[in-house]
Each structure stands twice: as C-alpha cells, then as structure tokens.
Design an enzyme around this catalytic site. Structure first.
Site, mmCIF file in Angstrom:
data_model
loop_
_atom_site.group_PDB
_atom_site.id
_atom_site.type_symbol
_atom_site.label_atom_id
_atom_site.label_comp_id
_atom_site.label_asym_id
_atom_site.label_seq_id
_atom_site.Cartn_x
_atom_site.Cartn_y
_atom_site.Cartn_z
ATOM 1 N N ARG A 173 -25.980 -43.677 -47.418
ATOM 2 C CA ARG A 173 -25.406 -44.051 -48.715
ATOM 3 C C ARG A 173 -26.087 -43.281 -49.832
ATOM 4 O O ARG A 173 -27.240 -42.856 -49.698
ATOM 5 C CB ARG A 173 -25.562 -45.549 -48.958
ATOM 6 C CG ARG A 173 -24.751 -46.401 -47.995
ATOM 7 C CD ARG A 173 -24.885 -47.860 -48.344
ATOM 8 N NE ARG A 173 -24.051 -48.206 -49.473
ATOM 9 C CZ ARG A 173 -22.897 -48.863 -49.397
ATOM 10 N NH1 ARG A 173 -22.448 -49.284 -48.236
ATOM 11 N NH2 ARG A 173 -22.205 -49.127 -50.476
ATOM 12 N N ARG A 226 -30.005 -47.011 -49.251
ATOM 13 C CA ARG A 226 -30.528 -48.378 -49.103
ATOM 14 C C ARG A 226 -30.908 -48.704 -47.662
ATOM 15 O O ARG A 226 -31.677 -49.602 -47.412
ATOM 16 C CB ARG A 226 -29.532 -49.404 -49.629
ATOM 17 C CG ARG A 226 -28.306 -49.551 -48.763
ATOM 18 C CD ARG A 226 -27.436 -50.694 -49.211
ATOM 19 N NE ARG A 226 -26.809 -50.417 -50.499
ATOM 20 C CZ ARG A 226 -25.680 -51.013 -50.892
ATOM 21 N NH1 ARG A 226 -25.113 -51.919 -50.127
ATOM 22 N NH2 ARG A 226 -25.139 -50.718 -52.046
ATOM 23 N N HIS A 230 -28.303 -51.320 -39.921
ATOM 24 C CA HIS A 230 -29.084 -52.529 -40.197
ATOM 25 C C HIS A 230 -30.415 -52.576 -39.463
ATOM 26 O O HIS A 230 -31.232 -53.454 -39.730
ATOM 27 C CB HIS A 230 -28.221 -53.768 -40.006
ATOM 28 C CG HIS A 230 -27.109 -53.780 -41.013
ATOM 29 N ND1 HIS A 230 -27.360 -53.766 -42.365
ATOM 30 C CD2 HIS A 230 -25.768 -53.695 -40.873
ATOM 31 C CE1 HIS A 230 -26.214 -53.708 -43.017
ATOM 32 N NE2 HIS A 230 -25.235 -53.661 -42.141
ATOM 33 N N HIS A 247 -24.433 -44.672 -41.845
ATOM 34 C CA HIS A 247 -23.890 -44.399 -43.181
ATOM 35 C C HIS A 247 -25.047 -44.010 -44.085
ATOM 36 O O HIS A 247 -25.896 -44.846 -44.397
ATOM 37 C CB HIS A 247 -23.186 -45.672 -43.683
ATOM 38 C CG HIS A 247 -22.492 -45.519 -45.000
ATOM 39 N ND1 HIS A 247 -21.756 -46.546 -45.561
ATOM 40 C CD2 HIS A 247 -22.397 -44.483 -45.861
ATOM 41 C CE1 HIS A 247 -21.251 -46.145 -46.712
ATOM 42 N NE2 HIS A 247 -21.640 -44.897 -46.927
ATOM 43 N N GLU A 291 -20.954 -41.633 -41.457
ATOM 44 C CA GLU A 291 -20.097 -42.231 -42.490
ATOM 45 C C GLU A 291 -20.563 -41.736 -43.849
ATOM 46 O O GLU A 291 -21.765 -41.789 -44.146
ATOM 47 C CB GLU A 291 -20.189 -43.756 -42.454
ATOM 48 C CG GLU A 291 -19.608 -44.346 -41.196
ATOM 49 C CD GLU A 291 -19.717 -45.868 -41.170
ATOM 50 O OE1 GLU A 291 -19.254 -46.445 -40.187
ATOM 51 O OE2 GLU A 291 -20.277 -46.455 -42.120
ATOM 52 N N GLU A 306 -9.652 -44.594 -39.189
ATOM 53 C CA GLU A 306 -10.294 -45.821 -38.704
ATOM 54 C C GLU A 306 -9.702 -46.946 -39.537
ATOM 55 O O GLU A 306 -9.880 -46.988 -40.758
ATOM 56 C CB GLU A 306 -11.820 -45.756 -38.876
ATOM 57 C CG GLU A 306 -12.498 -47.049 -38.400
ATOM 58 C CD GLU A 306 -14.025 -47.005 -38.499
ATOM 59 O OE1 GLU A 306 -14.621 -45.909 -38.340
ATOM 60 O OE2 GLU A 306 -14.618 -48.072 -38.733
ATOM 61 N N HIS A 364 -15.177 -52.689 -38.565
ATOM 62 C CA HIS A 364 -15.721 -53.459 -39.688
ATOM 63 C C HIS A 364 -15.599 -54.959 -39.444
ATOM 64 O O HIS A 364 -14.517 -55.464 -39.168
ATOM 65 C CB HIS A 364 -15.079 -53.129 -41.036
ATOM 66 C CG HIS A 364 -16.077 -53.329 -42.159
ATOM 67 N ND1 HIS A 364 -16.374 -54.562 -42.671
ATOM 68 C CD2 HIS A 364 -16.880 -52.453 -42.801
ATOM 69 C CE1 HIS A 364 -17.308 -54.426 -43.600
ATOM 70 N NE2 HIS A 364 -17.638 -53.165 -43.694
ATOM 71 N N THR A 400 -19.327 -51.790 -47.046
ATOM 72 C CA THR A 400 -18.123 -51.073 -47.457
ATOM 73 C C THR A 400 -16.979 -52.072 -47.646
ATOM 74 O O THR A 400 -16.565 -52.736 -46.703
ATOM 75 C CB THR A 400 -17.732 -50.045 -46.372
ATOM 76 O OG1 THR A 400 -18.906 -49.349 -45.982
ATOM 77 C CG2 THR A 400 -16.702 -49.081 -46.896
ATOM 78 N N ASN A 426 -23.245 -48.822 -34.813
ATOM 79 C CA ASN A 426 -23.737 -48.528 -36.162
ATOM 80 C C ASN A 426 -25.157 -49.092 -36.313
ATOM 81 O O ASN A 426 -25.370 -50.300 -36.161
ATOM 82 C CB ASN A 426 -22.778 -49.161 -37.186
ATOM 83 C CG ASN A 426 -23.181 -48.870 -38.612
ATOM 84 O OD1 ASN A 426 -24.353 -48.994 -38.967
ATOM 85 N ND2 ASN A 426 -22.234 -48.500 -39.440
#
Ligand code: PXP
Length: 260
Positions: free
Chosen positions: A53, A57, A18, A51, A78, A159, A202, A109, A15
C-alpha cells in the site's frame, strides 16, 4: 468444452498482508512475512498475494524484495494505479499484478476498482504492465459496466469482489446471500463470454469459500484475513505446548534451600 467451465480446481492465492500487520504492531521483525509465505507454500498455496500500500501499513518494500527472491510459486502483487507502484512493479516483475482501488482511510480494500470511470488510465497501466511481462487482473465489482470496461482496458483477467457476498453470509442474511450469488454468477458468465480469466476474492472464510469454489469458471481464489486468523487458531495449542516445553526444560527442578 464449455467455455464457462475451467478444467482444474481453483488455485489458492494466500494473502500474507496480515502477517505483516502483526509484525508491525511490535515494530520488530517477527513474525516474518517471507517465512509465513514459505509455510503457506509448504501447505499447498499456489500463489502468494500481497498488497504494497501507498502508506506501507503492512507489507513493506523490503518484504517484497525478499518474497521475490525466496518464494518459488507465482506472486500476485496487489497495487493501486499510481506511478510509484507501476515503477516498483517494473523493477520487481511479479508474475501477476492485481490493480485495486486504494484510499488511505479504509481498513481494507473497499469496493472494486472503478475501471469504467478511468478507462484511459487503467488501459495505459494494463499496457505498461503487460510490457514488463505481468499478467494483469482488475479487482472489480461484478457489474456489467465494470466487466465490459475491464475487457476494453485490455486486461486478460478480472478478480470479482466477493466481499458483499461473504459479509452477508457471515451475517446470516440469506436474501442478500442469494442476490449476491446471482450477481457474481452473472458477472462470471459475462466475463468469460468476453474472454476474461475469472478470479474471485475478498472477505472469504472457511464457511463462505465452498460456494465460490464450486463455481466452475473460477480459476483463482485470493484469501487473506480469515486464512491468517485460522492459522492462529489452529496453531495456538502447538504454540502453547512449545512454550510450556521450553519452560519445563529450563526449570531447575531442585529449588536451592534458603540460606540460614
Ligand atoms: N483480493 C483483493 C484484490 C484484495 O485487495 C484482498 C485484500 O487485500 C483480498 C483479495 C483478500 O481479502 P481478505 O483479506 O478479506 O481475505
């Protein structure tokens, strides 16, 4: 063959959200999520996860376009269950979509998607996403109610949320680690008995990943924050050496004598 056992090692979905968080902190283009996604692929990432969003962000629409155009491994998009996102996904057509809950105020999340509480809506999203060729996964808590609802919704895959396990592991709360492990194992077994592919993710770190990776029915692990953090740690020495080398090469060595 035991239906609860997968015959291959879990795939790693990296992922990259970040990387975009860091880029956005300065408002420019650096570091570039697509470049770091490619480096992740070079390192062996099987899937690139992101993701998009509602508030953009971290990952932005332009990142999604570039990742789709430039990254060769399967993508895992996602997404919240919204008309806007379903529309974007129908255009982008990633190989995989993971439906997640989304609240504006949350830092990441929190909790799984409440599939049981909005079955018709999730069922409709699953049908529409399957029609555009996406494999749909539902990000849910390892609870009987949510797993049975996921099967009813027609998703081929779930998931299971490992956040509570991973947080308990980080905190050294052994009783909670044990109860979360039991809950996840029961969830994996139930999901497989209903014919669902079982992924997990996660909050996982280098320390908490081995246990979940050892569960024979886990087919994909999706990991972001700790993996990007680890990349910073293992890359810091090299980065400093590179900057020192640039400074050393540029330094004039002979300082001009001060004029009389
Ligand atoms: N799986 C899902 C569905 C997520 O929403 C996230 C966070 O975006 C992750 C996995 C990765 O979590 P983390 O960044 O804590 O590794």
């Amino acid at each position: 063959m035991n239906p609860l056992v997968s015959n291959s090692m879990p795939l790693l979905g990296v992922n990259i959200d970040h990387v975009a968080t860091l880029r956005n902190a300065r408002g420019g283009d650096f570091p570039e999520p697509v470049r770091l996604a490619q480096l992740a692929v070079d390192g062996g990432a099987d899937i690139i996860t992101f993701h998009l969003r509602e508030d953009r962000r971290h990952i932005r629409d332009a990142d999604v376009q570039r990742i789709k155009a430039e990254i060769a491994v399967p993508l895992n998009f996602e997404s919240a269950v919204t008309e806007e996102m379903l529309g974007i996904i129908a255009l982008v057509r990633p190989q995989n979509v993971c439906l997640v809950p989304e609240r504006r105020q949350e830092i990441t999340t929190e909790g799984g998607l409440d599939v049981a509480g909005q079955l018709a809506r999730v069922q409709d999203a699953c049908t529409r996403l399957a029609a555009v060729g996406c494999r749909v996964s539902l990000f849910i808590e390892a609870s009987r109610m949510q797993i049975e609802a996921a099967a009813q919704a027609g998703a081929p895959c779930v998931e299971l949320h490992t956040g509570a396990y991973a947080n308990a592991f980080d905190a050294g709360d052994t009783a909670k680690v044990e109860s979360e492990r039991t809950r996840i194992q029961d969830g994996l077994a139930l999901a497989r008995s209903l014919g669902l592919q079982t992924n997990a993710g996660h909050g996982l770190t280098l320390a908490s990943t081995p246990w979940i990776a050892a569960q024979p029915s886990v087919q994909e692990l999706h990991i972001g924050h700790a993996l990007v953090g680890h990349a910073l740690a293992v890359g810091m020495e090299r980065s400093v050496r590179d900057f020192k080398a640039v400074i050393a090469r540029a330094w004039p060595k002979q300082v001009p004598a001060p004029s009389p």
